[in-house]
Design a protein around this motif. Structure first.
Motif, PDB file in Angstrom:
ATOM      1  N   LYS A  26       0.807  -1.223   0.000  1.00  0.00           N
ATOM      2  CA  LYS A  26       0.000   0.000   0.000  1.00  0.00           C
ATOM      3  C   LYS A  26       0.837   1.269   0.000  1.00  0.00           C
ATOM      4  O   LYS A  26       0.376   2.312  -0.450  1.00  0.00           O
ATOM      5  N   ASP A  27       2.074   1.213   0.458  1.00  0.00           N
ATOM      6  CA  ASP A  27       2.941   2.396   0.434  1.00  0.00           C
ATOM      7  C   ASP A  27       3.375   2.784  -0.978  1.00  0.00           C
ATOM      8  O   ASP A  27       3.932   3.862  -1.176  1.00  0.00           O
ATOM      9  N   ASP A  28       3.114   1.920  -1.974  1.00  0.00           N
ATOM     10  CA  ASP A  28       3.497   2.209  -3.355  1.00  0.00           C
ATOM     11  C   ASP A  28       2.510   3.124  -4.079  1.00  0.00           C
ATOM     12  O   ASP A  28       2.784   3.571  -5.182  1.00  0.00           O
ATOM     13  N   VAL A  29       1.352   3.393  -3.455  1.00  0.00           N
ATOM     14  CA  VAL A  29       0.341   4.256  -4.076  1.00  0.00           C
ATOM     15  C   VAL A  29      -0.091   5.318  -3.067  1.00  0.00           C
ATOM     16  O   VAL A  29      -0.337   5.020  -1.900  1.00  0.00           O
ATOM     17  N   LYS A  30      -0.181   6.551  -3.535  1.00  0.00           N
ATOM     18  CA  LYS A  30      -0.652   7.650  -2.697  1.00  0.00           C
ATOM     19  C   LYS A  30      -1.878   8.266  -3.372  1.00  0.00           C
ATOM     20  O   LYS A  30      -1.858   8.552  -4.565  1.00  0.00           O
ATOM     21  N   ILE A  31      -2.937   8.458  -2.585  1.00  0.00           N
ATOM     22  CA  ILE A  31      -4.183   9.039  -3.084  1.00  0.00           C
ATOM     23  C   ILE A  31      -4.458  10.302  -2.282  1.00  0.00           C
ATOM     24  O   ILE A  31      -4.498  10.263  -1.056  1.00  0.00           O
ATOM     25  N   PRO A  47     -19.103  17.243  -5.901  1.00  0.00           N
ATOM     26  CA  PRO A  47     -18.411  17.469  -4.626  1.00  0.00           C
ATOM     27  C   PRO A  47     -18.465  16.196  -3.773  1.00  0.00           C
ATOM     28  O   PRO A  47     -19.498  15.518  -3.735  1.00  0.00           O
ATOM     29  N   VAL A  48     -17.356  15.871  -3.114  1.00  0.00           N
ATOM     30  CA  VAL A  48     -17.285  14.637  -2.329  1.00  0.00           C
ATOM     31  C   VAL A  48     -16.854  14.930  -0.893  1.00  0.00           C
ATOM     32  O   VAL A  48     -16.246  15.951  -0.600  1.00  0.00           O
ATOM     33  N   ASP A  49     -17.173  13.978  -0.018  1.00  0.00           N
ATOM     34  CA  ASP A  49     -16.779  14.046   1.384  1.00  0.00           C
ATOM     35  C   ASP A  49     -15.434  13.331   1.511  1.00  0.00           C
ATOM     36  O   ASP A  49     -15.373  12.105   1.478  1.00  0.00           O
ATOM     37  N   GLU A  50     -14.366  14.091   1.626  1.00  0.00           N
ATOM     38  CA  GLU A  50     -13.013  13.523   1.680  1.00  0.00           C
ATOM     39  C   GLU A  50     -12.843  12.577   2.862  1.00  0.00           C
ATOM     40  O   GLU A  50     -12.139  11.564   2.771  1.00  0.00           O
ATOM     41  N   ALA A  51     -13.473  12.894   3.985  1.00  0.00           N
ATOM     42  CA  ALA A  51     -13.311  12.090   5.197  1.00  0.00           C
ATOM     43  C   ALA A  51     -13.891  10.685   5.048  1.00  0.00           C
ATOM     44  O   ALA A  51     -13.432   9.740   5.693  1.00  0.00           O
ATOM     45  N   GLY A  52     -14.895  10.516   4.192  1.00  0.00           N
ATOM     46  CA  GLY A  52     -15.527   9.207   4.030  1.00  0.00           C
ATOM     47  C   GLY A  52     -14.939   8.359   2.914  1.00  0.00           C
ATOM     48  O   GLY A  52     -15.469   7.296   2.591  1.00  0.00           O
ATOM     49  N   ALA A  53     -13.843   8.797   2.316  1.00  0.00           N
ATOM     50  CA  ALA A  53     -13.244   8.076   1.182  1.00  0.00           C
ATOM     51  C   ALA A  53     -12.688   6.726   1.622  1.00  0.00           C
ATOM     52  O   ALA A  53     -12.125   6.592   2.714  1.00  0.00           O
ATOM     53  N   LYS A  54     -12.841   5.723   0.760  1.00  0.00           N
ATOM     54  CA  LYS A  54     -12.307   4.378   1.008  1.00  0.00           C
ATOM     55  C   LYS A  54     -11.657   3.876  -0.266  1.00  0.00           C
ATOM     56  O   LYS A  54     -12.132   4.149  -1.365  1.00  0.00           O
ATOM     57  N   ALA A  55     -10.560   3.129  -0.114  1.00  0.00           N
ATOM     58  CA  ALA A  55      -9.861   2.572  -1.279  1.00  0.00           C
ATOM     59  C   ALA A  55      -9.524   1.112  -1.018  1.00  0.00           C
ATOM     60  O   ALA A  55      -9.231   0.716   0.113  1.00  0.00           O
ATOM     61  N   SER A  56      -9.577   0.316  -2.087  1.00  0.00           N
ATOM     62  CA  SER A  56      -9.177  -1.094  -2.002  1.00  0.00           C
ATOM     63  C   SER A  56      -8.427  -1.461  -3.276  1.00  0.00           C
ATOM     64  O   SER A  56      -8.589  -0.825  -4.317  1.00  0.00           O
ATOM     65  N   TYR A  57      -7.579  -2.493  -3.172  1.00  0.00           N
ATOM     66  CA  TYR A  57      -6.763  -2.931  -4.309  1.00  0.00           C
ATOM     67  C   TYR A  57      -6.863  -4.448  -4.414  1.00  0.00           C
ATOM     68  O   TYR A  57      -6.632  -5.160  -3.427  1.00  0.00           O
ATOM     69  N   LYS A  58      -7.223  -4.927  -5.598  1.00  0.00           N
ATOM     70  CA  LYS A  58      -7.328  -6.376  -5.813  1.00  0.00           C
ATOM     71  C   LYS A  58      -7.086  -6.681  -7.280  1.00  0.00           C
ATOM     72  O   LYS A  58      -7.653  -6.027  -8.156  1.00  0.00           O
ATOM     73  N   ASN A  59      -6.236  -7.651  -7.548  1.00  0.00           N
ATOM     74  CA  ASN A  59      -5.956  -8.120  -8.906  1.00  0.00           C
ATOM     75  C   ASN A  59      -5.547  -6.999  -9.855  1.00  0.00           C
ATOM     76  O   ASN A  59      -5.967  -6.962 -11.007  1.00  0.00           O
ATOM     77  N   GLY A  60      -4.745  -6.063  -9.368  1.00  0.00           N
ATOM     78  CA  GLY A  60      -4.243  -4.989 -10.214  1.00  0.00           C
ATOM     79  C   GLY A  60      -5.185  -3.817 -10.414  1.00  0.00           C
ATOM     80  O   GLY A  60      -4.881  -2.892 -11.147  1.00  0.00           O
ATOM     81  N   ILE A  61      -6.352  -3.852  -9.750  1.00  0.00           N
ATOM     82  CA  ILE A  61      -7.335  -2.780  -9.877  1.00  0.00           C
ATOM     83  C   ILE A  61      -7.473  -2.051  -8.544  1.00  0.00           C
ATOM     84  O   ILE A  61      -7.772  -2.653  -7.519  1.00  0.00           O
ATOM     85  N   LEU A  62      -7.260  -0.737  -8.584  1.00  0.00           N
ATOM     86  CA  LEU A  62      -7.474   0.117  -7.424  1.00  0.00           C
ATOM     87  C   LEU A  62      -8.881   0.689  -7.535  1.00  0.00           C
ATOM     88  O   LEU A  62      -9.247   1.236  -8.578  1.00  0.00           O
ATOM     89  N   GLU A  63      -9.671   0.546  -6.484  1.00  0.00           N
ATOM     90  CA  GLU A  63     -11.018   1.106  -6.472  1.00  0.00           C
ATOM     91  C   GLU A  63     -11.114   2.127  -5.349  1.00  0.00           C
ATOM     92  O   GLU A  63     -10.768   1.835  -4.209  1.00  0.00           O
TER      93      GLU A  63
END
Length: 140
Positions: A57-62, A105-121
């Motif tokens: 996870k340290d290889d990607v910054k969002i 417009p989005v709520d930055e505090a509620g953001a979630k990210a996941s990574y599976k099989n080469g796809i970042l969501e």
């Protein structure tokens, strides 16, 4: 009589033309990596990005800002290759950086990210703004 320069005959060989296409794709791909899709539902903005080869996870910054999101990081080559044996090298590796505009417009505090099989969501909840307001009438 003007002399017309003659091009080498091997310039039209498929291998040469293919290498020119690959060379052009290198520069075109810099601004287009990672490849992304952005769509929205009534409640959230969803971004999917193809980033194969990420190991941790340290290889990607969002970073999410008011109206855009910034993706950056690195993809490391898994195995070392010797230059004399490479015939084609199209897979991306190295550092990447891409900024995308958000459709709502989005709520930055509620953001979630996941990574599976080469796809970042990345899922960003929308900020619900009232689209209308009832106005009270003052009767005197």
């Amino acid at each position: 009589m003007a002399l017309i320069p003659r091009l080498p005959s091997d310039i039209f060989r498929p291998e040469f033309l293919d290498s020119l296409r690959t060379f052009g794709d290198v520069f075109k791909g810099v601004s287009e990596f990672p490849k992304t899709d952005i769509h929205e539902t009534p409640t959230e903005v969803i971004i999917t990005a193809e980033i194969p080869g990420v190991e941790k996870k340290d290889d990607v910054k969002i970073t999410v800002h008011e109206d855009h999101i910034h993706l950056s990081g690195k993809v490391e080559r898994v195995t070392e290759q010797h230059e004399e044996n490479i015939h084609r090298q199209e897979r991306f590796y190295g550092h990447f950086s891409r900024t995308l505009s958000l459709p709502s417009p989005v709520d930055e505090a509620g953001a979630k990210a996941s990574y599976k099989n080469g796809i970042l969501e990345i899922r960003l909840p929308k900020i619900h703004q009232e689209t209308g307001r009832q106005i009270d009438i003052d009767f005197s």
